[in-house]
Design an enzyme around this catalytic site. Sequence first.
Site: not given
Length: 334
Positions: A209, A252
């Site tokens: 992430d 993301d």
Amino acid sequence: MPTATQLMDVINIQTEIAKQGLDLGGVMSLVVERTLPLVGADGAAIELAEGDEMVYRATAGIAAPHLGLRLKRENSLSGLCVRAGETLCCGDSDSDPRVDREACRRIGLRSMIVMPLKHRGTTVGVLKAMAAQPEKFSAADVTLLGLLSELVAAAMFFATKYDSDDLFHRATHDGLTGLANRSLFMDRLRNAVSQNGRSHGAAAVLILDMDGLKQINDGRGHRIGDAVIKEFAERIKAATRLSDTAARLGGDEFGVILTPVDLPVGIEAAVARLQASIAPPFEFEGASYQLRASIGGASFPDDGSDLEHLLEVADQRMYTIKQARYRTEPRRAH
């Protein structure tokens, strides 16, 4: 001649290759791993011709630490194999003038079979079986590998052909980064778990992430945010092996499938490679952006075999790491 048991082993390997579909890395990884028991080899590699070099793009056994090794085509038996288009054997690398003797000693091989992987007249690679002792391989071993070579070459040929086809690429890859998309990622994760389940091997999945993307989008705009995402993806790709799969799962969030992998050190090494690749600042249009990621992992079979469960475990571990980082470190401005 090969025995009935050996012929059945070849048929089983051919079936497994077919199940890999268009996964080029999966095909090559499977072939080198299964070459070891098939002919009693100590090591195996698939080399691809790149310019004037032969490059180890899939490895197993004693060749495993040498993934990415580059040999001069003109000074290696594999390069000669590509030029001649025929299977070559080396009984003792210490006395064979055709081989790259230094590379052989570094790997620890003394004898080998080098077989061209040809499809429709095109050599798409070289399969090399290696042994640590001289004169290891017999004519029957050469015959066994020959039974595999045509199907292996065809699988590699079509994986390469369709992977570059625009329609197929659009259907299976992320439009912004060029990485695999979630659909292809799940297909390859399913293949990795299935293949390693049959061979009693291991596979792992990492969830990454990006840290700070929302602040970049809010403060600098989505055009800058997209440039950061693309750079982040390039750095992930640079830190993964050909047999691995790097994907953008959305926004993301990214994923990496590691296969084959030695547990637990393989996961730790992969995370270290990724963090080192991601860490340098990204300079874009006169500004510097610090790229960072929180990474969590899960492995098969240790964490189970259900795909969604593996992803959930990796995601939870990633989230724990991210929360710990935010508690101990101040927010950074971009």
